[in-house]
Design a protein around this motif. Structure first.
Motif, PDB file in Angstrom:
ATOM      1  N   PRO A   1       8.235   3.109   4.798  1.00  0.00           N
ATOM      2  CA  PRO A   1       6.979   3.259   4.051  1.00  0.00           C
ATOM      3  C   PRO A   1       6.541   4.713   3.965  1.00  0.00           C
ATOM      4  N   LEU A   2       5.887   5.032   2.858  1.00  0.00           N
ATOM      5  CA  LEU A   2       5.422   6.406   2.644  1.00  0.00           C
ATOM      6  C   LEU A   2       4.555   6.852   3.811  1.00  0.00           C
ATOM      7  N   SER A   3       4.780   8.059   4.273  1.00  0.00           N
ATOM      8  CA  SER A   3       4.021   8.576   5.415  1.00  0.00           C
ATOM      9  C   SER A   3       2.684   9.155   5.001  1.00  0.00           C
TER      10      SER A   3
ATOM     11  N   LEU B   1       6.608  -3.669  -1.695  1.00  0.00           N
ATOM     12  CA  LEU B   1       7.946  -3.095  -1.862  1.00  0.00           C
ATOM     13  C   LEU B   1       7.886  -1.687  -2.436  1.00  0.00           C
ATOM     14  N   SER B   2       6.877  -1.413  -3.261  1.00  0.00           N
ATOM     15  CA  SER B   2       6.743  -0.075  -3.849  1.00  0.00           C
ATOM     16  C   SER B   2       6.285   0.956  -2.839  1.00  0.00           C
ATOM     17  N   LEU B   3       5.779   0.521  -1.699  1.00  0.00           N
ATOM     18  CA  LEU B   3       5.358   1.458  -0.663  1.00  0.00           C
ATOM     19  C   LEU B   3       6.534   2.111   0.048  1.00  0.00           C
ATOM     20  N   VAL B   4       7.731   1.549  -0.100  1.00  0.00           N
ATOM     21  CA  VAL B   4       8.902   2.051   0.616  1.00  0.00           C
ATOM     22  C   VAL B   4       9.465   3.263  -0.118  1.00  0.00           C
ATOM     23  N   ASN B   5       9.623   4.354   0.612  1.00  0.00           N
ATOM     24  CA  ASN B   5      10.201   5.579   0.057  1.00  0.00           C
ATOM     25  C   ASN B   5      11.689   5.376  -0.168  1.00  0.00           C
ATOM     26  N   SER B   6      12.147   5.665  -1.385  1.00  0.00           N
ATOM     27  CA  SER B   6      13.552   5.437  -1.719  1.00  0.00           C
ATOM     28  C   SER B   6      14.484   6.380  -0.964  1.00  0.00           C
TER      29      SER B   6
ATOM     30  N   ALA C   1      -0.863   9.191   3.544  1.00  0.00           N
ATOM     31  CA  ALA C   1      -1.866   8.150   3.313  1.00  0.00           C
ATOM     32  C   ALA C   1      -2.353   8.141   1.874  1.00  0.00           C
ATOM     33  N   THR C   2      -2.512   9.308   1.265  1.00  0.00           N
ATOM     34  CA  THR C   2      -2.998   9.377  -0.113  1.00  0.00           C
ATOM     35  C   THR C   2      -1.991   8.766  -1.078  1.00  0.00           C
ATOM     36  N   LYS C   3      -0.701   8.987  -0.840  1.00  0.00           N
ATOM     37  CA  LYS C   3       0.317   8.399  -1.712  1.00  0.00           C
ATOM     38  C   LYS C   3       0.331   6.876  -1.574  1.00  0.00           C
ATOM     39  N   ARG C   4       0.174   6.388  -0.356  1.00  0.00           N
ATOM     40  CA  ARG C   4       0.135   4.935  -0.187  1.00  0.00           C
ATOM     41  C   ARG C   4      -1.070   4.337  -0.899  1.00  0.00           C
ATOM     42  N   LEU C   5      -2.207   5.009  -0.784  1.00  0.00           N
ATOM     43  CA  LEU C   5      -3.390   4.520  -1.479  1.00  0.00           C
ATOM     44  C   LEU C   5      -3.187   4.572  -2.989  1.00  0.00           C
ATOM     45  N   ALA C   6      -2.485   5.613  -3.470  1.00  0.00           N
ATOM     46  CA  ALA C   6      -2.217   5.729  -4.903  1.00  0.00           C
ATOM     47  C   ALA C   6      -1.308   4.609  -5.391  1.00  0.00           C
ATOM     48  N   VAL C   7      -0.344   4.207  -4.571  1.00  0.00           N
ATOM     49  CA  VAL C   7       0.531   3.099  -4.953  1.00  0.00           C
ATOM     50  C   VAL C   7      -0.274   1.810  -5.067  1.00  0.00           C
ATOM     51  N   PHE C   8      -1.158   1.567  -4.111  1.00  0.00           N
ATOM     52  CA  PHE C   8      -2.012   0.387  -4.187  1.00  0.00           C
ATOM     53  C   PHE C   8      -2.868   0.410  -5.451  1.00  0.00           C
ATOM     54  N   ALA C   9      -3.449   1.566  -5.765  1.00  0.00           N
ATOM     55  CA  ALA C   9      -4.300   1.661  -6.946  1.00  0.00           C
ATOM     56  C   ALA C   9      -3.509   1.418  -8.225  1.00  0.00           C
ATOM     57  N   LYS C  10      -2.311   1.980  -8.300  1.00  0.00           N
ATOM     58  CA  LYS C  10      -1.518   1.846  -9.518  1.00  0.00           C
ATOM     59  C   LYS C  10      -0.976   0.440  -9.703  1.00  0.00           C
ATOM     60  N   MET C  11      -0.626  -0.226  -8.611  1.00  0.00           N
ATOM     61  CA  MET C  11      -0.023  -1.540  -8.708  1.00  0.00           C
ATOM     62  C   MET C  11      -1.051  -2.669  -8.798  1.00  0.00           C
ATOM     63  N   LEU C  12      -2.255  -2.459  -8.281  1.00  0.00           N
ATOM     64  CA  LEU C  12      -3.241  -3.536  -8.229  1.00  0.00           C
ATOM     65  C   LEU C  12      -4.339  -3.385  -9.268  1.00  0.00           C
ATOM     66  N   ARG C  13      -4.820  -2.189  -9.488  1.00  0.00           N
ATOM     67  CA  ARG C  13      -5.960  -2.010 -10.376  1.00  0.00           C
ATOM     68  C   ARG C  13      -5.540  -2.065 -11.839  1.00  0.00           C
ATOM     69  N   SER C  14      -6.462  -2.541 -12.643  1.00  0.00           N
ATOM     70  CA  SER C  14      -6.278  -2.455 -14.092  1.00  0.00           C
ATOM     71  C   SER C  14      -6.729  -1.077 -14.559  1.00  0.00           C
TER      72      SER C  14
END
Length: 1068
Positions: free
Chosen positions: A363-365, A353-358, A367-380
């Motif tokens: 979804p964010l177009s 859900l956080s991948l969706v641009n408000s 690629a680096t921003k999408r990867l950053a969302v995954f890193a921020k939401m999943l990684r400790s």
């Protein structure tokens, strides 16, 4: 096999093989507690109609709806307006497995984003583009702008991990499903327009793909499919998906399909440049991001090594993360549990859900921003440098140093606590001045503790660590001061202080202690966060303050659970412990104990010479003291009560953080007695970076003394060994059989009696020459190949040791197979029609075009039939010769012996058709015994080949009635080569010369040499974890044998003798 030493050698090897197998099975069947919460839902599956011009009777496509009310399917399809997500089930999976993810996504959208915490956030590494993208500064939505529409493909529960053809068909249907989903949104929009409804927003152009197990690989295969629309897929999330190779690569076409798809992905990220270095065109997959989530050590079906994206997806477009290091998850889970584990499902739902641009509601177009969302939401946010400070990359260290500037020009890189949760000096009581290197907080007392960095951090104690269960900002705050603040009005100092509270990282905590009565003392609470400062962080500052919030008053309820915090200035070198490989192996027989006295270091950095993925260790911590001299208890109760109950009131439960380059981080809270194991894959031919060692950060209370014991768990080690090197043992088993066939062929060429398979295998195990030549030489060949190629160079000692152990286990398995195979020859041959061997070529050729396993099965039955005939003929002739010499042969005994070949041995010469001399009968018996040994070796080889295709046959039998295609040409061609080998080399006298070696007079490459090369190739294929490639070696021998059989026949018709026969042929 003769001799006491030989029998003893074989017995010991078989005993070890059985012992390791039994221990592995015991560990596999042992129940595992995963700690996952169940996910509940109210599912409804809406079938999507197919266009009239498309026939999809075999598979199906469904839309998920969450809710208990009955709905109209057509009306619901008209309202489609969310972000499309397609779920692809795995091997034998169902489309209904989407229900947990879809249900939690619906709840997450309605409930909003997760509660914001103030722990340190994860960041992209330098390789992932961390310099260009600041993950900590990436703004996350305060409210989700668009819900997720979950679709799922119904693949009829087919076993895609067993057959390459099924995998390809699944890929083609997923491509169709993606196009069908995008078209459905357009149809739904047109239907709303026709009804006069208000239309807003644009149609989706991409579909998010979520795949489980083999479904994740199908999702990747669909992306590089030539018929997929451009930019139709930009984001792929896989759960427990083997990306590198199949879990057990048995079928050649399956392994070949994997290799082709991975090669297309590698080419898809290549950027074509000109000779001057300018980019000519962007890569085809530059917009695609892939994230792989592994289940960790409890996933016995797919190891983390196979789920890695290394060498397939560049770090700038994807990464792998284990569930044990995922934020708010911290659990290892089984292969199917990963689909419904609530902790993981909730985190994945909020991530998508956080991948969706408000703004665009798509979804964010980038690629680096999408990867950053995954890193921020999943990684400790736990830094890798805590566990591997010596291996901190120089580039990262340089960037880290740039974040620390002089105090006078301080740039606040670290965010402070927000104003809405900040509590000022008015809430703090009088200050405390700590004069010892350790500081303890036992309650939320509302005090600020001052620690002099210059005094307490002397004598090499340049690091500070702080563990607590208090929440950052709302429970505790930490600041660095250049000098002590004298009063609240002293603004000159407060302008230059640095708040470092946000450097606290979250760790999973064990269950909180229960408070029996309000106000009563409880056990020490487990820590839930860690704070770490090194000398660079504290450079330029004089004081460190720890401010604890006052305990909030709760009316009518007992006070909150116990609070704890322990900090210490320490020297990292004092806490280092090295465990060498021989020390770990010795701990299987005697535990290695370490005594930690009071006032020890809070943090211990343990380094294990062999990865704990291969040799799991059981760590036990027993409290032997906590500084309590007088307990007030009777003398007879002081001993154990003091160490158990009273010490738990003072000492926090130990915590261990295990890190491995392959599987990542795994945390063990409340560590008193636990088997520490990570999902690493050491001692492989193509190892991962840093996979040979495991680092463990052990956090223990410095106020208490412990007796620590470390020992390798034999059952856990056996289980991990079989899981890691099962494919390697399969490939080496073929090498063992080829080496035995080489021994048999060489005996025939030298005019020696052909040894049995058991004797041939035992002879190859003898030291020193046979074992070195057949077991150690191929391993050094692989190391030499690694030096010439670009592959990572494996560690020689561990790689050589594991390879030899796998080779010995393969020998033990073949010995057991040979020993058990004789007992089934009579039973199997009784089921074979007597005319089978007469039409073998025609029957095998026909069934090979139905499925390769059927052709190999008939070939195996033919070998069994011939082995039975040869063995019965040999026994009959031997008995008659023995009886005739002693003149004790009568009709009854003769009739009893003939029962073994009655109705089977017709048409074959027996004793009465031979010369009447005793020597003649003995020669025929020996000849038949040699034929049996020869065919028995071929039977074992082709039995293994048949077993390799059994999973594919089972998967194809499941599809009977649903449309069946011809097998892949590769599988059929290789199996025809195997069948040619079984036919052309069916008799020992066919062991003719293959071809003369040019330039070496009198030397020819014989069949024994071909078997030797095939054994070496099979050995290397096993080390490469690709046992399916042994079919290339078998097919090559079959084709060459067929060619030279044709040449031999032509030469015989011309009257030329091309092949060599034995010097002394037995009389028949």
């Amino acid at each position: 096999m003769q001799g006491l030493k030989a029998k003893l050698r074989v017995s010991v090897l078989v005993t070890i093989t059985i012992g390791i197998g039994v221990a592995a099975i015991y560990g596999l069947l042992k129940p595992v507690s995963n700690g996952c919460n169940m996910t509940y839902m109210y599912p409804t599956y809406i079938p999507l109609p197919s266009p009239e011009n498309v026939s999809s009777a075999k598979y199906g496509l469904y839309l998920y709806h969450e809710g208990w009310k009955k709905i109209d399917f057509n009306e619901h399809l008209k309202k489609l307006s969310g972000v499309p997500v397609l779920f692809v089930p795995g091997n034998g999976g169902s489309y209904k497995q989407v229900r947990s993810l879809a249900a939690e996504s619906d709840r997450a959208y309605q409930g909003g984003p997760l509660e914001n915490t103030f722990y340190q956030e994860a960041s992209l590494t330098l390789e992932e583009g961390g310099v260009e993208m600041d993950v900590a500064g990436l703004s996350m939505p305060s409210q989700y702008s668009r819900m997720l529409d979950w679709f799922a493909v119904d693949l009829e529960g087919e076993h895609s991990a067993m057959d390459g053809r099924i995998l390809e068909e699944h890929t083609e249907y997923v491509v169709y499903a993606i196009h069908r989903i995008l078209d459905q949104y357009k149809e739904s929009r047109d239907a709303r327009v026709a009804e006069g409804a208000a239309i807003y927003g644009s149609l989706p152009k991409t579909v998010l793909l979520v795949g489980h197990s083999m479904g994740g690989f199908v999702a990747r295969a669909a992306v590089v499919h030539p018929h997929l629309r451009k930019t139709a897929v930009e984001t792929i999330l896989t759960l427990s998906t083997p990306h590198q190779s199949p879990p057990v690569a048995l079928q050649p076409s399956l392994g070949q399909y994997y290799a082709r798809i991975n090669q297309e992905w590698r080419k898809g990220y290549e950027v074509h440049t000109s000779q001057t270095g300018h980019s000519l065109s962007s890569s085809l997959l530059t917009h695609v991001v892939v994230v792989s989530i592994s289940g960790g050590v409890h996933d016995y079906q797919v190891r983390s090594q196979l789920e890695s994206l290394d060498g397939i997806v560049p770090p700038t477009h994807g990464f792998m993360i284990g569930s044990t290091e995922m934020k708010n998850v911290w659990l290892s889970m089984e292969h199917q549990v990963i689909l419904w584990c609530n902790q993981l499902v909730v985190q994945v739902s909020h991530t998508l859900l956080s991948l969706v641009n408000s703004e665009s509601r798509h979804p964010l177009s980038d690629a680096t921003k999408r990867l950053a969302v995954f890193a921020k939401m999943l990684r400790s946010g736990i830094p890798e440098s805590w566990l591997r400070p010596s291996r901190l990359p120089q580039q990262l260290a340089h960037v880290f140093q740039n974040e620390h500037t002089d105090v006078g020009s301080q740039v606040h890189k670290i965010s402070a606590c927000p104003t809405n949760v900040r509590w000022g000096d008015d809430g703090l009581e009088r200050d405390l001045y700590i004069r010892t290197t350790s500081v303890t907080v036992l309650a939320m007392d509302g005090r600020r503790r001052w620690l002099d960095i210059k005094k307490l951090g002397s004598n090499g104690k340049s690091h500070f660590i702080f563990v607590t269960n208090l929440a950052p900002c709302s429970g505790v705050r930490l600041h660095l001061w250049p000098e002590k603040r004298l009063s609240a009005s002293d603004t000159s100092v407060s302008k230059r202080f640095q708040e470092v509270t946000s450097k606290m990282v979250q760790v999973p905590s064990g269950p909180a202690p229960r408070q029996i009565e309000p106000g009563s003392q409880t056990e020490q609470a487990p820590p839930s966060s860690i704070f770490w400062l090194d000398s660079k962080d504290m450079h330029g500052y004089r004081f460190l303050t720890i401010s604890v919030a006052p305990r909030p008053a709760v009316s009518g309820r007992p006070p909150p659970a116990a609070s704890m915090a322990v900090g210490q200035f320490f020297n990292p070198e004092e806490g280092k412990r090295e465990f060498s490989p021989h020390l770990l192996l010795g701990s299987m027989f005697s535990q290695k104990g370490i005594t930690l006295k009071e006032d020890h270091s809070l943090a211990f950095n343990l380094s294990f010479g062999i990865g704990l993925g291969l040799l799991p260790v059981k760590v036990s911590l027993k409290t032997i003291g906590c500084g309590i001299k007088i307990s007030g208890l009777p003398a007879e109760e002081v001993g154990d009560m003091e160490n158990s109950r009273l010490c738990k009131l003072r000492c926090f439960p130990p915590v261990a953080l295990a890190w491995d380059a392959t599987s990542g981080l795994r945390i063990f809270p409340n560590l008193y007695s636990e088997t520490i194991v990570v999902d690493s894959s050491p001692a492989l031919w193509n190892p991962s970076r840093g996979s040979e060692k495991t680092a463990v950060l052990l956090l223990v209370d410095p106020h208490c003394s412990y007796r620590t014991s470390i020992a390798v768990s034999p059952t856990a080690a056996a289980l991990r060994f079989m899981l890691l090197y099962c494919s390697q043992i399969i490939g080496l088993s073929f090498a063992v059989v080829f080496f035995a066939l080489m021994r048999q062929a060489n005996a025939w060429e030298l005019d020696f009696p052909i040894p049995s398979m058991l004797s041939a295998v035992e002879s190859n195990l003898r030291m020193p020459l046979p074992f070195i030549f057949l077991a150690i030489s191929p391993t050094f060949i692989s190391l030499f190949y690694s030096c010439l190629s670009s592959q990572p160079y494996p560690p020689v000692v561990s790689f050589l040791t594991v390879s030899i152990i796998c080779y010995l286990l393969a020998n033990g398995s073949i010995i057991m197979l040979v020993a058990m195979g004789r007992k089934f020859l009579l039973f199997v041959s009784s089921l074979v029609p007597q005319s089978l061997h007469q039409f073998l070529v025609i029957e095998v050729a026909l069934v090979s075009f139905v499925h390769p396993a059927l052709g190999l099965f008939i070939l195996m039955l033919s070998h069994s039939f011939c082995c039975h005939i040869a063995l019965c003929s040999s026994l009959t002739a031997s008995f008659r010769s023995h009886a005739r010499n002693k003149e004790v042969l009568d009709f009854g005994s003769e009739q009893s012996i003939f029962m073994c070949d009655d109705g089977v041995n017709k048409g074959f010469p027996v004793d009465e058709n031979c010369s009447s001399t005793p020597d003649s009968a003995r020669s025929y018996s020996e000849t038949q015994l040699e034929i049996f040994h020869h065919r028995h070796g071929l039977l074992i080889l082709h039995f293994l080949a048949t077993v390799m295709f059994v999973p594919s046959l089972v998967a194809c039998l499941q599809r009977i009635g649903a449309g069946q295609n011809f097998p892949w040409l590769l599988d059929s061609a290789l199996c025809i080569g195997v069948i040619l080998h079984g036919i052309c080399d069916s008799k020992p006298e066919f062991n003719f010369f293959l071809f003369p070696l040019s330039g070496i007079p009198g030397w020819e490459a014989r069949l024994s040499f071909a078997y030797l090369l095939a054994g070496y190739c099979s050995f290397l294929f096993g080390l490469a974890l690709a046992p399916y490639r042994v079919f290339y070696a078998m097919a090559a021998i079959g084709v060459i044998s067929f060619v030279f059989r044709v040449i031999e026949r032509r030469n015989r018709e011309r009257g030329e003798a091309y092949h060599s026969s034995r010097k002394h042929s037995h009389r028949h």
